[in-house]
Design a protein around this motif. Structure first.
Motif, PDB file in Angstrom:
ATOM      1  N   TYR B 197      76.083  84.247 129.129  1.00 58.70           N
ATOM      2  CA  TYR B 197      75.373  83.417 130.094  1.00 58.70           C
ATOM      3  C   TYR B 197      75.430  81.960 129.638  1.00 58.70           C
ATOM      4  O   TYR B 197      75.165  81.663 128.481  1.00 58.70           O
ATOM      5  CB  TYR B 197      73.918  83.886 130.211  1.00 58.70           C
ATOM      6  CG  TYR B 197      73.145  83.116 131.231  1.00 58.70           C
ATOM      7  CD1 TYR B 197      73.291  83.387 132.587  1.00 58.70           C
ATOM      8  CD2 TYR B 197      72.303  82.085 130.841  1.00 58.70           C
ATOM      9  CE1 TYR B 197      72.606  82.656 133.531  1.00 58.70           C
ATOM     10  CE2 TYR B 197      71.614  81.339 131.782  1.00 58.70           C
ATOM     11  CZ  TYR B 197      71.773  81.634 133.128  1.00 58.70           C
ATOM     12  OH  TYR B 197      71.095  80.888 134.057  1.00 58.70           O
ATOM     13  N   ILE B 199      74.659  77.934 129.034  1.00 56.79           N
ATOM     14  CA  ILE B 199      73.469  77.239 128.556  1.00 56.79           C
ATOM     15  C   ILE B 199      73.054  76.154 129.546  1.00 56.79           C
ATOM     16  O   ILE B 199      73.842  75.278 129.871  1.00 56.79           O
ATOM     17  CB  ILE B 199      73.740  76.619 127.161  1.00 56.79           C
ATOM     18  CG1 ILE B 199      73.978  77.735 126.141  1.00 56.79           C
ATOM     19  CG2 ILE B 199      72.585  75.723 126.731  1.00 56.79           C
ATOM     20  CD1 ILE B 199      74.399  77.250 124.769  1.00 56.79           C
ATOM     21  N   TYR B 200      71.832  76.252 130.043  1.00 52.94           N
ATOM     22  CA  TYR B 200      71.257  75.194 130.887  1.00 52.94           C
ATOM     23  C   TYR B 200      69.968  74.724 130.209  1.00 52.94           C
ATOM     24  O   TYR B 200      69.996  74.375 129.029  1.00 52.94           O
ATOM     25  CB  TYR B 200      71.025  75.718 132.304  1.00 52.94           C
ATOM     26  CG  TYR B 200      72.263  76.286 132.958  1.00 52.94           C
ATOM     27  CD1 TYR B 200      73.361  75.472 133.265  1.00 52.94           C
ATOM     28  CD2 TYR B 200      72.364  77.651 133.265  1.00 52.94           C
ATOM     29  CE1 TYR B 200      74.509  75.990 133.855  1.00 52.94           C
ATOM     30  CE2 TYR B 200      73.499  78.174 133.855  1.00 52.94           C
ATOM     31  CZ  TYR B 200      74.569  77.330 134.154  1.00 52.94           C
ATOM     32  OH  TYR B 200      75.695  77.843 134.742  1.00 52.94           O
ATOM     33  N   GLU B 203      63.819  76.683 129.207  1.00 58.89           N
ATOM     34  CA  GLU B 203      63.133  77.865 129.740  1.00 58.89           C
ATOM     35  C   GLU B 203      64.141  78.914 130.187  1.00 58.89           C
ATOM     36  O   GLU B 203      63.983  80.114 129.952  1.00 58.89           O
ATOM     37  CB  GLU B 203      62.237  77.475 130.930  1.00 58.89           C
ATOM     38  CG  GLU B 203      61.001  76.697 130.553  1.00 58.89           C
ATOM     39  CD  GLU B 203      60.106  77.459 129.592  1.00 58.89           C
ATOM     40  OE1 GLU B 203      60.059  78.713 129.667  1.00 58.89           O
ATOM     41  OE2 GLU B 203      59.467  76.800 128.748  1.00 58.89           O
ATOM     42  N   ASP B 204      65.155  78.419 130.857  1.00 57.13           N
ATOM     43  CA  ASP B 204      66.211  79.304 131.338  1.00 57.13           C
ATOM     44  C   ASP B 204      66.894  80.015 130.177  1.00 57.13           C
ATOM     45  O   ASP B 204      67.191  81.216 130.258  1.00 57.13           O
ATOM     46  CB  ASP B 204      67.215  78.446 132.121  1.00 57.13           C
ATOM     47  CG  ASP B 204      68.298  79.260 132.773  1.00 57.13           C
ATOM     48  OD1 ASP B 204      67.998  79.928 133.786  1.00 57.13           O
ATOM     49  OD2 ASP B 204      69.445  79.262 132.265  1.00 57.13           O
TER      50      ASP B 204
END
Ligand code: NI
Ligand code: NI
Ligand code: NI
Ligand code: NI
Ligand code: NI
Ligand code: NI
Lengths: 248, 248, 248, 248, 248, 248
Positions: B197, B199-200, B203-204
């Motif tokens: 997934y 990285i943003y 919290e995400d």
């Protein structure tokens, strides 16, 4: 307890009962002909670790480069601008505060950091108050200067008298000798050493303090002195920290 | 040769024949349930010291806190904003350049630092060109990521295969175990670990990587692996550094 | 769908069902003796429009001037400093996010933009998290570099082999010829063209790459090639964008 | 002559005899129910190209996003903060000045840009004076607002009278219809339209100007009007530019 | 009512019924051979006090140094950069707004402040909207330039005709003579005085306006004129302020 | 000699023989129930004027708003952030230095300004060294805090003993009563007044010091005391300034 040697679940546990953290801050700057460039960071880090052990407090990563613009005419010196240091402190404290820390005790090894740190604390309190952090109005930060501890100061005067000076002092050199006995340096030191001239710009500093010392005779330093000074500083700053932590 | 353990006259001498310096840069961020928060700084610093010894190069103070905003939803993580890191690098390199350094080799332990560092180099080259430093057009900076060394990468694949993952990896944990064998942590690790997934925001990140690992199984790490990886990294980065230093 | 050719009620409608937007980013910089100064912006804008049509996505205004400090020793080159570009991206995304957008796909035509863009995304995620925007933790941004699309890269190798080079390449020149066939330039190109030298400061760049090309032979470009490359890029980036948009 | 369609040697040649450049600056902001979000950028760019052709002057890349913070309560609006725009202009003019340009004529399509641009010019003159550019004391910048040209203003009054208003005006909509006849929009427009209320913050703006128009009736616009207004603007700004260029 | 002569409980009381405040802003810059360096600040402050008395409004501390970069080639001139002035205004208004003020009327004595002030207002409205202040969407700021009051302008034309000029004008000098009759200066003034040349950088300004005047003959000023102009300005700005305060 | 009441040729003359300047800096902040909000600025300005007269030195414009973030929970308080104040000081000193000034003596009325001022001096020395000003390495700045003058301090202790406190002190209130006898305030003052609590954020300050006083009883102040304190401060700071001016 070093933050660097902990895991995040350990920090999460710690925060259940304790929201204090110690952050060492030093400098990377000339310390005369025999003082180490890392003197201020070495002292701050070692003493902070001692205080952390004694008080069971997390010790964060050392800020190695501080505000030493006035030393930058000597090779090997590094510095942040005060405005950069303010942003660094603001960034550090923002994320620690979001995680739940509320008491920040900076153990400082360099006089030039004091004003920028205090300025940074003001800026940070304000900044945190604009974010949506529940406890942001209870954040407190404090500078503990190991070299200004009363017991350290008295011992230095007792050991070195007027030859303590105010930069590249035998007392700070002694602490580094205690920590790094394999890095004790020797070099001829002129007995004529300027003192009392105020600090302005970097060129001006080097003109007035040509070998980097300010009124000091670091040749007097010994590792044994260093150990004594270290222990005094750890004791006094531990008390100071606990008082800070437990204040209403 | 650590800058912190040198005196300014020693730096002055060094600069007569060598204008290169190595600067370790790590991060202070969660590394999963058993990885140390200081992993990236510990690895970068240790490997940088090794490269410094092997190549007779000054190693500057470690940048302990890097760009790890995406990890800040885990307690104990710290970060500079990229814009702060740019100013820090600009400050570091300005004064070192004024002193005569011209080759900056950053030994990096954290993927999140790469983009901000490259951005900082561009900003710094330009900034230095506006000052009146004679050799400012010859300044060069380079990032050496120890974990991306070919030999390190191959060894990690050989040791851990798919369980290397991309954050809180067994290979980086192994290096910290080699450096700090007294700080080896144990904790149950779920075999189900997310990976892939992107990285943003912070919290995400925590939502998608709830224990902080990205596809890794750090339980595979051993201090012996760490030593092997350390030695491979030192060897390869030493070659890389010397090539950088001696390039036309 | 170009944002510039829409009204605000049309954007309001769009946001009912779609919160993605494409933003082209190029550069204004020398591209050798026959490459257009606007090459990177022209390619990014054209391909972004193609992707926008194919995926029914709003395409925002092109960022024409990117991070090209290393090209500024050639007349006509323009650049933002990385720290400026970070603030620009932060401003762009703040207001679009307040309006309801959550997926930002930057179609990029210039390698020098990649690091500053990634740094800007990190800074922006954090910044948005400090504002009171309900969905700010779901914001995602991604860079799609048309010249690094696998299909584009393969076609370029097939067409130009080693003469593709890495700046002022025949492939990017070809795309501009396809878009602006009336602006095809001719000039003698030395067959001796440097390559492989890393990018540092602007003066250093021009010293090593005196006509601005990096290992490329843009004389091989044709508008027909440009069309092929354009179509490959649009196809691959459309897929990439849709995957990004629809990811969990 | 568009900078984007030139090569760097062509710019080098140009600079032998001419050091003027035109830079279009618009905005990306709501323009009421039928005005295009890109109106200000479209008009500025088209007119700048016209002036460039007429006066044989290089036209630089369009600044598409200006200072439109007060429009950001309408979806699709974008803005730079004034402090960001100042840095953007400073960056643009620094590198162009280093290349030899000395006369900067900004053709502007948006009232909200005027103050930030003027502030940016002051900041830039000062900044350039601190660099070592031989001709930096001869740098001049000027804003030419097409919508404030006397001939344009008179024609608009003649065509629309009081229904010209001050934002989302029929005159600017007409110019976009002339440029993009395929993007002419229709929507019911309330005859009751507020006017005369000053501009403060974004929420306040939308409260007072709920459909985004300020006293205007853009339904009166036609592409034919647009062509007339375009031609008047090109003519008047060409004269204005040449006067600026040739002033002592 | 001067803020400086009030206590905080008095301000608290005031805010129960009135949320307006007047802030004088001037400049510290050359005003030709006989004009005072503080002219713009003196006039703004005096007139602001008059308006404060007439309208029963708090008058805040005078901003003495404004944006006068173009005057800095004359000794004694001081200036903020526009980007600094923006931050100053943002800081001023943030804390006053947190205290409950909502209407900011800047009485301005210097043309060079207008653009930076307007830019600062935009930046501040936006900034305040990101904080959690309940009434932040109702904040309004306005510049009232005393020298651009219709009645002042007419009187100046009547008294001085073309010799009013545009900097170091007899009208502003007259107001300072009215306020500080003991500081009336005499010096020979060349009848040849340049006018109409636009303002660019500081060196350029001094080249074109060698004694600092722009088309003016300040020798015409008298304290009696100053009193008349002062009274006209107070009257007109009081009306303007009350209209601003009571607008919906 | 007030800069504001001089002309630029008078400053030019002054600079032939004297390059010193005095700059008053105060604050705009709550001073308890009867202290004026302008106390710190009023005292600094009055004393600076006295020192200027006694030493024949130019006195620049007063910085009315300083660093008082910790007072901003009381209405009427204003503050610059430390980072803003640094830029303000940097701007002030840059242009004065370009004009030929070299000695900057800040007469300060507010403890909260000390750290930001010192930080600003460091930043400014460095910044000036990057410009091409011949004498930039000889620039010196110093803060003279009137309330910390030995003679003032002794007199305050003699007059008020422990009731001097540390904020909203009778001594500073007395000086304002001497300057503005028509603005002497009366209000009931609780004999219970907190003291000794450190300064952190604004909310925290108001919680601990609910009426704004820190351990002081300003009801003891009289205008006669104020005159005595004023005279002592002027005398001592005049000596301090001259020593600073004439130091090697
Ligand atoms: Ni030290
Ligand atoms: Ni790591
Ligand atoms: Ni390109
Ligand atoms: Ni418009
Ligand atoms: Ni004036
Ligand atoms: Ni006070």
């Amino acid at each position: 307890m070093l933050l660097h040697l902990m895991t995040w679940p350990e920090v999460e546990d710690y925060l259940q009962t304790n929201t204090g953290i110690i952050i060492p801050i030093g400098s990377t700057e000339q310390h005369g002909p025999i003082g180490l460039i890392g003197t201020d960071a070495i002292c701050a880090e070692a003493i902070a670790k001692g205080v952390g052990e004694q008080t069971q407090t997390i010790v964060g990563p050392t800020i190695n480069v501080g505000m030493a613009l006035h030393h930058t005419a000597f090779p090997g010196s590094m510095s942040l601008r005060p405005s950069t240091l303010i942003q660094v402190i603001l960034d550090y404290l923002t994320h620690l505060t979001q995680a739940g820390f509320t008491r920040y005790f900076f153990i400082n090894g360099h006089g030039g950091n004091i004003s920028p740190l205090k300025a940074a604390f003001s800026e940070t309190y304000y900044h945190l108050s604009t974010l949506n952090i529940p406890h942001s109005d209870r954040i407190r930060a404090k500078v503990g200067n190991w070299f200004m501890c009363r017991s350290v100061y008295q011992k230095a005067k007792e050991l070195y008298g007027d030859q303590e000076g105010s930069h590249a002092t035998p007392s700070e050199v002694a602490v580094t000798q205690f920590i790094y006995p394999e890095s004790i340096k020797k070099a001829p030191l002129s007995p004529d050493v300027n003192s009392g001239y105020p600090i302005y710009g970097a060129e001006d500093f080097r003109t007035h303090y040509p070998d980097g010392r300010m009124g000091s005779n670091p040749a007097l330093a010994t590792p044994e002195h260093g150990q004594q000074l270290y222990e005094l500083a750890v004791k006094e700053l531990s008390e100071s920290y606990l008082k800070f932590l437990h204040a209403d």
